[in-house]
Scaffold this motif. Sequence first.
Motif, short mmCIF file in Angstrom:
data_model
loop_
_atom_site.label_atom_id
_atom_site.label_comp_id
_atom_site.label_asym_id
_atom_site.label_seq_id
_atom_site.Cartn_x
_atom_site.Cartn_y
_atom_site.Cartn_z
N GLY A 187 -72.14 -8.81 -11.67
CA GLY A 187 -73.53 -9.31 -11.64
C GLY A 187 -73.70 -10.51 -10.74
O GLY A 187 -74.49 -11.41 -11.01
N GLU A 188 -72.92 -10.54 -9.66
CA GLU A 188 -72.97 -11.70 -8.76
C GLU A 188 -73.75 -11.40 -7.47
O GLU A 188 -73.73 -12.23 -6.56
N LEU A 189 -74.41 -10.25 -7.39
CA LEU A 189 -75.16 -9.90 -6.18
C LEU A 189 -76.64 -10.21 -6.37
O LEU A 189 -77.14 -10.18 -7.49
N ASP A 190 -77.29 -10.52 -5.22
CA ASP A 190 -78.74 -10.71 -5.33
C ASP A 190 -79.41 -9.35 -5.47
O ASP A 190 -78.76 -8.30 -5.36
N GLU A 191 -80.68 -9.33 -5.69
CA GLU A 191 -81.37 -8.09 -6.04
C GLU A 191 -81.28 -7.05 -4.93
O GLU A 191 -81.04 -5.86 -5.19
N ARG A 192 -81.43 -7.44 -3.68
CA ARG A 192 -81.41 -6.50 -2.55
C ARG A 192 -80.05 -5.82 -2.44
O ARG A 192 -79.96 -4.59 -2.39
N LYS A 193 -78.98 -6.62 -2.49
CA LYS A 193 -77.64 -6.06 -2.39
C LYS A 193 -77.32 -5.23 -3.62
O LYS A 193 -76.65 -4.19 -3.54
N ASN A 194 -77.82 -5.69 -4.71
CA ASN A 194 -77.62 -4.97 -5.96
C ASN A 194 -78.18 -3.54 -5.87
O ASN A 194 -77.53 -2.56 -6.24
N ASN A 195 -79.40 -3.43 -5.31
CA ASN A 195 -80.04 -2.11 -5.15
C ASN A 195 -79.28 -1.25 -4.16
O ASN A 195 -79.13 -0.03 -4.37
N GLU A 196 -78.82 -1.86 -3.09
CA GLU A 196 -78.08 -1.11 -2.07
C GLU A 196 -76.80 -0.52 -2.65
O GLU A 196 -76.47 0.65 -2.43
N VAL A 197 -76.07 -1.37 -3.44
CA VAL A 197 -74.81 -0.91 -4.03
C VAL A 197 -75.09 0.20 -5.06
O VAL A 197 -74.38 1.21 -5.13
N LYS A 198 -76.18 0.06 -5.79
CA LYS A 198 -76.54 1.05 -6.79
C LYS A 198 -76.82 2.40 -6.12
O LYS A 198 -76.36 3.46 -6.58
N ASP B 96 -74.72 5.95 -6.38
CA ASP B 96 -75.38 7.20 -6.76
C ASP B 96 -75.13 8.31 -5.74
O ASP B 96 -75.03 9.49 -6.08
N ASN B 97 -75.01 7.93 -4.47
CA ASN B 97 -74.92 8.94 -3.42
C ASN B 97 -73.49 9.27 -3.01
O ASN B 97 -73.27 10.30 -2.39
N ASP B 98 -72.54 8.43 -3.30
CA ASP B 98 -71.16 8.67 -2.85
C ASP B 98 -70.24 8.85 -4.07
O ASP B 98 -70.09 7.95 -4.89
N LYS B 99 -69.64 10.08 -4.14
CA LYS B 99 -68.81 10.39 -5.31
C LYS B 99 -67.54 9.52 -5.35
O LYS B 99 -67.11 9.09 -6.42
N GLN B 100 -66.96 9.29 -4.18
CA GLN B 100 -65.73 8.49 -4.13
C GLN B 100 -65.99 7.05 -4.60
O GLN B 100 -65.22 6.48 -5.37
N ILE B 101 -67.09 6.51 -4.13
CA ILE B 101 -67.44 5.13 -4.53
C ILE B 101 -67.78 5.12 -6.02
O ILE B 101 -67.46 4.19 -6.75
N ARG B 102 -68.38 6.21 -6.45
CA ARG B 102 -68.73 6.34 -7.87
C ARG B 102 -67.45 6.29 -8.72
O ARG B 102 -67.40 5.61 -9.75
N ARG B 103 -66.41 7.03 -8.24
CA ARG B 103 -65.13 7.05 -8.98
C ARG B 103 -64.48 5.64 -9.01
O ARG B 103 -63.98 5.21 -10.03
N LEU B 104 -64.57 5.00 -7.84
CA LEU B 104 -63.98 3.66 -7.75
C LEU B 104 -64.73 2.70 -8.68
O LEU B 104 -64.12 1.88 -9.39
N PHE B 105 -66.02 2.86 -8.70
CA PHE B 105 -66.85 2.00 -9.56
C PHE B 105 -66.49 2.21 -11.03
O PHE B 105 -66.33 1.26 -11.79
N ASP B 106 -66.34 3.53 -11.40
CA ASP B 106 -65.97 3.82 -12.80
C ASP B 106 -64.62 3.19 -13.16
O ASP B 106 -64.47 2.62 -14.24
N SER B 107 -63.69 3.34 -12.23
CA SER B 107 -62.35 2.82 -12.47
C SER B 107 -62.38 1.30 -12.65
O SER B 107 -61.77 0.73 -13.57
#
Lengths: 207, 339
Positions: free
Chosen positions: B17-28, B32-43
């Motif tokens: 929770g250290e990102l500002d709102e714009r970066k937060n939305n971009e990462v979100k 959502d769009n990249d499965k690999q990043i999704r897996r990394l995020f879950d891990s």
Amino acid sequence: MVKFIQERLKAASGNISIDEASLVAQARAGNMDSVERLILKYQDRIYNTILKLCGNEADAAELAQDAFIRAIQGLKDFKGQSSFYTWLFRIAVNLTLNFCKKNSRVSFQSLQNELDEDAGRQLKDYLVDKKTTDPSELAAKKEVNGLILKALEKLDPQQRAVVVLRDIEQMSYTEIANTLEMEIGTVKSRIARGRKNLREILEAAVQ
Amino acid sequence: MKDMELIEELLNSYIDGELDERKNNEVKRLIDNDKQIRRLFDSLSRYKKLMGAVASDKAPEGFCESVTKHLERHILLADTGEYHRAGKRHLVLRRLTTVAAVLVLLAMLGIVVFDIFVPKADRQKLVNSVFERKEKPQVLYEKPFAEVKPAEIEAIPVPAPKTTTIPLVVKLTLMTDSPVETDWLIGKVLTNTGLFDKTTAVERNTGSVKYVLNCSSDSLLNLLGELSFVWPKCTDATLEVGTEQAGKYITVNSVTAQQVLDICKADNYTQRVRMANDIAMINAATAVDVSKQYVAKDNIDYDLLMPNKPVLTATEKTEQLKSDNTLEQTNLTIMVIRK
């Protein structure tokens, strides 16, 4: 002299503020009761952080005690630019990191046989698979807790410090930067690298 | 690889929770769009949850009391700082006193050892050599003339002068290495004083010259005064003063120009004879070369070897007999002899 201090403690007992700033001010003025309250307020967190950093209970108790003594004795030099909590943590972490540097024991021992089959499988499932095991249940297991601490010990001390302050002590990046006196960017990169390394160590342990 | 590190950093910051709102939305959106990043995020999320669930350890029992006790001890120690300093001062003082006592004892021991082992005869020598004292020159002889106070000399009664005048007859013999030069000087003096004409005889032989002249007492004194310049050319001089007894002379050896002058200046015969005798005795005494007896000795102060010269003392009272002798006729013989 001891009697005099005890009298001072009793005299000051009726004049206590729960506010950290006033506690600090009173402690600086020599109010031993305020000193005691400050110690009681932070002793567990300081001890826990130090224990997670150094991995030894006896060393952690001694270092925590040393950190408090130094902090209280150095109150006259505390200018209030950061919170007492940050200042105290800075003293504690620096003391511990210096201690770790002097007493560094590089362990090449594998962590693979640290867990029994059941705990190992559960941790593997949790880290690799998507099976949802309750992390608090898992971490409550003594073996898993021990494994995590040993994995932390294998990290570089600087990475270990940021990971502990963030994931265990729940400090914000800014607080970590203030405590360790470094840039936030450095904190971010160290947290990323520390977590990655820790994850790899844990995954290797449960393979 | 760099991108992956950057993405991991962003994901960690997102989880924390250290990102500002714009970066937060971009990462979100990225998650959502990249499965690999999704897996990394879950891990990473799982890992964070696990770490967050690690049990917190509490400080050991009595931790607070232990810390306060330590602090009290520190306060006590700080309060006793002055006592510590006083104690240190006392300790230093005691040590200095001990060192001083040891030094005194060593000095006493040294004195005792010195007293036992160093012979008494050598002590002064040793002490002098240690303190570099200049030793007085050792006297290896007895002084030829004891330093005693001159005894009071009673006035010597001088017989009353005779009324008859005895002429001054003196013979001056000059020994020289350069008789020619001395002869020339005497000739010049005689010419200058105008006495050359009064020279009754001049005998020149090989190695000797003899002048005989008769003149007044004043002229004689004048001549003798001038002759003092001849003395440096002479190695020795002898004066013979004639007495009332014909053919008998008082010989004064090693006479000086001043002595000659003094004798001839005497007011009368008695005084002249007495003075001649005294000077003869003095010169005889000083002529004894005492130093020759000790010259072989080394390290002797030569001055100490010289005997005290006897002198005529003022206490020797003589009756002043006055007479006008300016017109007294004198006879002077000067002999110059090659040595």
